[in-house]
Design an enzyme around this catalytic site. Structure first.
Site, PDB file in Angstrom:
ATOM      1  N   GLU A   1       4.677  -0.314   3.014  1.00  0.00           N
ATOM      2  CA  GLU A   1       3.769   0.555   3.894  1.00  0.00           C
ATOM      3  C   GLU A   1       2.917  -0.146   5.063  1.00  0.00           C
ATOM      4  O   GLU A   1       2.525  -1.534   4.807  1.00  0.00           O
ATOM      5  CB  GLU A   1       2.723   1.452   3.389  1.00  0.00           C
ATOM      6  CG  GLU A   1       1.736   0.914   2.661  1.00  0.00           C
ATOM      7  CD  GLU A   1       0.503   1.825   2.482  1.00  0.00           C
ATOM      8  OE1 GLU A   1       0.293   2.269   3.403  1.00  0.00           O
ATOM      9  OE2 GLU A   1       0.120   2.075   1.279  1.00  0.00           O
TER      10      GLU A   1
ATOM     11  N   LYS B   1      -7.339   5.129  -6.845  1.00  0.00           N
ATOM     12  CA  LYS B   1      -8.849   5.142  -6.595  1.00  0.00           C
ATOM     13  C   LYS B   1      -9.558   6.182  -6.840  1.00  0.00           C
ATOM     14  O   LYS B   1      -9.460   7.346  -6.816  1.00  0.00           O
ATOM     15  CB  LYS B   1      -9.553   4.746  -5.281  1.00  0.00           C
ATOM     16  CG  LYS B   1      -8.866   3.355  -4.837  1.00  0.00           C
ATOM     17  CD  LYS B   1      -9.448   3.004  -3.473  1.00  0.00           C
ATOM     18  CE  LYS B   1      -8.927   1.504  -3.243  1.00  0.00           C
ATOM     19  NZ  LYS B   1      -8.523   1.486  -1.753  1.00  0.00           N
TER      20      LYS B   1
HETATM   21  N1  PSU Z   1      -5.728   4.352  -0.916  1.00  0.00           N
HETATM   22  C1  PSU Z   1      -5.816   3.255  -1.114  1.00  0.00           C
HETATM   23  N2  PSU Z   1      -5.552   2.302   0.020  1.00  0.00           N
HETATM   24  C2  PSU Z   1      -4.903   2.946   1.085  1.00  0.00           C
HETATM   25  C3  PSU Z   1      -4.553   4.297   1.210  1.00  0.00           C
HETATM   26  C4  PSU Z   1      -5.092   5.072  -0.031  1.00  0.00           C
HETATM   27  O1  PSU Z   1      -6.326   2.697  -1.789  1.00  0.00           O
HETATM   28  O2  PSU Z   1      -4.507   2.119   2.151  1.00  0.00           O
HETATM   29  C5  PSU Z   1      -3.675   4.774   2.500  1.00  0.00           C
HETATM   30  C6  PSU Z   1      -2.227   4.797   2.179  1.00  0.00           C
HETATM   31  O3  PSU Z   1      -1.529   4.619   3.095  1.00  0.00           O
HETATM   32  C7  PSU Z   1      -2.149   6.475   1.614  1.00  0.00           C
HETATM   33  C8  PSU Z   1      -3.217   6.936   2.591  1.00  0.00           C
HETATM   34  O4  PSU Z   1      -1.106   6.706   1.992  1.00  0.00           O
HETATM   35  O5  PSU Z   1      -4.114   6.255   2.653  1.00  0.00           O
HETATM   36  C9  PSU Z   1      -3.806   8.253   2.007  1.00  0.00           C
HETATM   37  O6  PSU Z   1      -4.228   8.794   3.079  1.00  0.00           O
HETATM   38  P1  PSU Z   1      -4.820  10.559   2.985  1.00  0.00           P
HETATM   39  O7  PSU Z   1      -5.626  10.331   1.707  1.00  0.00           O
HETATM   40  O8  PSU Z   1      -5.266  10.814   4.176  1.00  0.00           O
HETATM   41  O9  PSU Z   1      -3.536  11.253   2.729  1.00  0.00           O
END
Ligand code: PSU
Ligand code: MN
Length: 310
Positions: free
Chosen positions: A25, A166
């Site tokens: 990603e 996390k």
């Molecule tokens: N969690 C992490 N590192 C990240 C992300 C999430 O520990 O870089 C990023 C990933 O790309 C994940 C996105 O798909 O954040 C999720 O965002 P949201 O909670 O807005 O869906």
């Protein structure tokens, strides 16, 4: 092939030959780590995938085109802060609902787990490595903040190798959601769901695998049964890089309080919390993050190698 999608020559050849490919990603590059460590890590992750016998396909949107397989200049362009950007790279964070807008406007975008799964599936790549997935946020009963990553895991047939999620998230609710949606969560060499910076969360998993071949068989069964949808392969951070649970817990509480106070909403919540935790742990979390991403890339490549033999 989808008319909006461009594959690099290397990825095209690997997929055509049935050789192992690992999708990667780009939100982690543009929003997950500071420059220049983000770019350096993305290139090391690609090298780790190659070293384990697979072809890396880093995914992003560039000039309105979906891309699978980037060169180092394109990775640099996603990671280097753009003029006028306040924090982060200034590249749009693109999840499922953002794809049409960024494509239609000819823009650039860093793909989340959800959007990367979509593009990987379009390309025909089944195995994807990242750091952590999005999930159900703490306080979701009030905010309704549930990452689109979970819905994507419910519908799109790609296996995501991650270090769990996390604890900025509500991990028990995240696992409940995945159960409801029929998404297998496989502990790799563990009976517990890992919590990203730490190898343990205290939450037991029902499925465990101890070899890449065992994971590959499970993936083949899921998709061979016609069930579709994704799989989470939860690979704990290596012991040498596992952080102190109390220290990271305190940083996360402080970050959550700061987000609440600043009124952060929607897609800004996750990048805000990630940046705050990083700031509060003075870089130790960044080292742990880099180590676990590399570890996941190697495992994903080994799984892709086994899957390509079936
Ligand atoms: N969690 C992490 N590192 C990240 C992300 C999430 O520990 O870089 C990023 C990933 O790309 C994940 C996105 O798909 O954040 C999720 O965002 P949201 O909670 O807005 O869906
Ligand atoms: Mn959200």
């Amino acid at each position: 092939m989808n008319e909006y999608l461009d594959l690099s020559d290397e990825v095209t050849e690997a997929l055509r030959g049935g050789r192992p490919v690992v999708a990667l990603e780009s939100t982690i590059i543009s929003h997950g780590m500071p420059y220049p460590r983000n770019v350096e890590t993305a290139l090391r992750v690609e090298a780790a995938v190659r070293g384990a016998g697979a072809v890396p396909a880093t995914i992003a949107v560039l000039g309105g085109r979906l891309k699978a397989g980037l060169d180092s200049g394109q990775i640099e362009a996603l990671g280097r802060p753009r003029a006028g950007a306040e924090g982060g790279s200034g590249v749009a964070k693109v999840s499922r609902r953002d794809l049409p807008r960024v494509v239609a406007s000819g823009g650039d975008g860093a793909t989340t787990v959800a959007a990367t799964m979509i593009v990987a599936a379009m390309a025909g790549a089944r195995i994807f490595a990242t750091g952590g997935i999005g999930g159900v946020h703490r306080g979701a009963e009030r905010s309704w903040d549930v990452s689109a990553d979970l819905e994507e895991l419910a519908r799109t047939g790609v296996a995501v190798v991650c270090a769990g999620a996390k604890s900025i998230l509500d991990l028990p609710k995240t696992l409940e959601y995945l159960e409801t949606k029929g998404v297998p969560v496989i502990g790799y060499g563990t009976d517990e769901f890992p919590a990203f910076y730490t190898s343990r969360s205290g939450l037991r998993l029902e499925e465990r695998a101890d070899s890449p071949a065992q994971v590959a068989l499970l993936l083949a069964a899921k998709w061979g049964l016609g069930l579709g949808g994704g799989v989470v392969i939860a690979n704990p951070v290596p012991d040498a890089h596992s952080m102190d649970a109390a220290a990271i817990g305190a940083a996360i509480e402080t970050a959550l309080a700061a987000a609440g106070k600043a009124g952060i909403k929607g897609k800004d919540v996750t990048p805000f919390l990630l940046a705050k935790v990083k700031e509060l742990t003075e870089g130790e979390s960044l080292e742990s993050n880099i180590a676990l991403v590399l570890n996941n890339a190697v495992l994903a490549a080994r799984i892709a190698v086994e899957y390509s033999k079936l």
